[in-house]
Each structure stands twice: as C-alpha cells, then as structure tokens.
Design an enzyme around this catalytic site. Sequence first.
Site, mmCIF file in Angstrom:
data_model
loop_
_atom_site.group_PDB
_atom_site.id
_atom_site.type_symbol
_atom_site.label_atom_id
_atom_site.label_comp_id
_atom_site.label_asym_id
_atom_site.label_seq_id
_atom_site.Cartn_x
_atom_site.Cartn_y
_atom_site.Cartn_z
ATOM 1 N N SER A 76 0.850 -1.064 -0.475
ATOM 2 C CA SER A 76 -0.092 -0.119 -0.135
ATOM 3 C C SER A 76 0.803 1.176 0.237
ATOM 4 C CB SER A 76 -0.850 -0.170 1.209
ATOM 5 O OG SER A 76 -1.432 -1.444 1.118
ATOM 6 N N ARG B 3 -21.116 -12.162 37.292
ATOM 7 C CA ARG B 3 -22.474 -10.623 37.668
ATOM 8 C C ARG B 3 -23.216 -11.114 38.277
ATOM 9 N NH1 ARG B 3 -21.552 -5.714 38.948
ATOM 10 N NH2 ARG B 3 -22.960 -4.403 37.675
ATOM 11 N N GLU C 263 -5.455 -6.730 4.822
ATOM 12 C CA GLU C 263 -5.258 -7.608 3.411
ATOM 13 C C GLU C 263 -6.252 -7.313 2.931
ATOM 14 O OE1 GLU C 263 -3.251 -11.263 4.212
ATOM 15 O OE2 GLU C 263 -1.757 -10.039 6.061
#
Length: 379
Positions: free
Chosen positions: A126, A268, A363
């Site tokens: 790139s 929790r 990618e």
Amino acid sequence: MNFELTEEQKLVQKTARDFSRTELLPGAVDRDVKKIWPKEHIKKMAELGFMGMMTSPKFNGGGMDTISYTLAMEEIARSDASASVIMSVNNSLVCYLLEKYGSDFIKDSFLPQLASGKKLGAFSLSEPQSGSDASNMNTVAIKDGSNYIINGTKNWVTNGKYSDYVLVFAITEKGVGHKGISCFLVEKSFDGFEVGKPEDKLGIRSSDTTELYFDNVCVPKTHLIGKEGEGFRIALSTLDGGRIGIAAQALGIAQSALDNSISYSKERQQFGKPIAMNQSIQNKLADMAIEIESARLLTRKAAWLKDSKLDFGYAASMAKVYASEVAMRASTECVQIHGGYGYIKETGVERLMRDAKITQIYEGTSEIQRLVIARHLLK
Ligand code: CAA
C-alpha cells in the site's frame, strides 16, 4: 467429510493455546495501553515454530498444513491480536511468497532465517494514495546495470519497524498498468531506506505499523522476486493465503469475546441472580456461538482447499469477510454484556472491539472481499 483434527493438528492447537493463556494473556492489556512490542513473546513463538509454520523443513520451516496454521493463529489471537498479526505477516505473506516465488538464491539466503523466526519480514504494497486500488502505486524501481534504484513511500506496513527484510512492490515499467509492477526483497541495512514513525492506532497497538521511505535505495537484481512485471499477481495470490490467516485471527478475537462473555455473565449478579439467567443474555451468547462456529467452518474450508491445492481465493475472501464481521459483532456484544466494566481498559474486553475492527480493513477491506467473491460468482 471428516471434521476431526489429526493428532498433529491437536498438538499444535494445544501448544498454541497453552502458550497463549500462560504467557501472552497476562501482560496483553498493559502492552496494548503502552504500545509495547512483544519482543520476548515473538522470540518464544519462534522457538515454538510458529513463525514459519507452513514453510518447508528444508528452509527451517515447520512443514505444516494451513489448517494447523489457522489453529495456531486462532489461539494466539485469542489472547493477543497484536502478536498474531506479527506472526501472520511473517508466515503467510513473507515466508509463503518467498518459498513460492523466490529464486534459489533468495530462498537459500533469506528463508531459513525468516522461517525460524530469527529474522522478521514485512510486506509492503500500500501507499498513501493506493490501498484497495493496490496497483495504482507511485514507487518506482529503475534498472541501473545489475541493480534497481527504488524511490517512493509505502504505508500501513505491519512489522515496518521491527522487520529485517521487507518485500516491496514497485513499478519497473510505466504505462502498462499492473503488468509493470515487480516485487523486491529489500534489506533494512540498505542505504536510503528509512522507517517512519509508528502509527498511533485504535487497536493492535502493541504491533507496529509504519510508513517506509525509499530514497535512491540500491537493490541488487538478485533481490528481484519472480520476473519483472509479475509483482502484482504475486501480491494478489499471496494475499489470498494471507486472508485465511486474518480470518483465523478474527476468529480468535471473537472466541475470546465469547469466553469472556460466558464467564462474566455467570459471575455478575443483578436483581439477585447471575445475569446469565436472563434470556436476553442467553440469546446473545447463543448468537455469538452460532456465528463463531460458522466462521470457523468457513476458515477451515478455505484452509482445506489451499492444502488440497484447489482454487481457494474466493473461499479465503468469504472466510475473512465473515469472520471479521463476526469478530466485530461478538466483541461489541461482549462489551455490552460487561456494561460499564466493559468500557474501561482494565477489564480487557474493550481491546477486543478495537482489535476486531482492523480485521475488516487490512489485507483487503470487507468491500474488496465482496468484490472478489462477486467476480468469482459472475465469471
Ligand atoms: N491471484 C493471482 N492473480 C490474480 C488474482 C489472484 N488472486 N486476482 C487477480 N489476479 C490477476 C488478474 O488475472 C490480472 O492479471 P491479467 O491482467 O494478467 O489477467 C491481474 O492480477 C490484475 O487483476 P485485476 O484486474 O482483477 O486487478 P484490479 O486492479 O481490478 O484489483 C483487487 C483487484 C481485488 C481490487 C485487488 O487490487 C485487491 O485485492 N485490492 C486489495 C489490496 C489489499 O488487499 N491490500 C492489502 C495490503 S497488505 C496488508 O494489509 C498487509 C499487512 O501489513 C497486514
């Protein structure tokens, strides 16, 4: 059809899982916050044979199949997506490309060090103006006797700072589009090569991403990979395999989101009972599990096609686009299940959401994966 892993594949998975849980996980939040490159962990991953898994033993690689590679990638990413992208670039972009397209000189000179993890590689396609439109590059390599002189700027290079060798794509002939692009192995020690500052990223913060500058870098013609003009096709065929690795990375992030969601929702308590007793939480867990298993099957299928030497590019794109979107959804739900605790760094789950995002981008973005899939359907 056999979904059972071989004994060797199970061993790879277990080795990666044990290392990931005991050594990668404990400092992962701290490395992410402080942007610490995991030097000692990468060294250990090299000792475990994870840096050149699919490379032939002739070149110090593991000689393993792509399925084994995806199993290891998933387990490493489950604790630390940064470590897994460092691993994936070296394995599926650098070592794969060199073994498939490199000359005997290149393979003998560079591959053993890279595949054993003694040296690290980077893949540099790139540029600031060319991401998805990858062939629209400006970097040039002008022939000069028995050398090429490279000038230009590359960006978004994973391992840009810490690599020893970089695979660089540059124009050797102007005006002929992608047919004028060639691939070179550039040694970091070459004069005129400069590494830019590390990017300050949303996620995968303990891996390094940099720009690279080439100012009259003189590269011997022995370092040309494949023939002149073959570079773009070499890049795209290599990325097909790379995308399987990123799918496995996304899977690891998604699995971690599910693991954390299960344990937290059992522990929790709200309104006098664990939140896991609520159907709204159970539905989230079930949806995550369905999507993760589907993404895993797509990833294994793509890896199996590659190992079977069948056409696998479109399957790799399907695996990447789906697994990365599953990782994003699962990690977002994981933060939601954790409520306020999910929103702070200490708990470690907001990191999953930030890390998941890049799997939809690098990618090849999700949009480019869909383009590859659609082209396959319509041809
Ligand atoms: N394998 C081999 N050759 C291929 C191929 C493949 N998978 N796909 C296409 N080709 C060939 C074509 O046949 C064509 O060759 P001919 O002209 O000789 O027939 C040539 O390559 C060009 O193909 P296209 O015309 O299809 O090319 P395009 O310009 O339309 O682009 C694209 C296609 C799919 C959009 C491609 O540019 C692409 O994948 N873009 C995304 C780039 C990308 O993934 N970048 C990632 C950067 S690396 C990174 O992120 C690494 C990191 O650090 C983590």
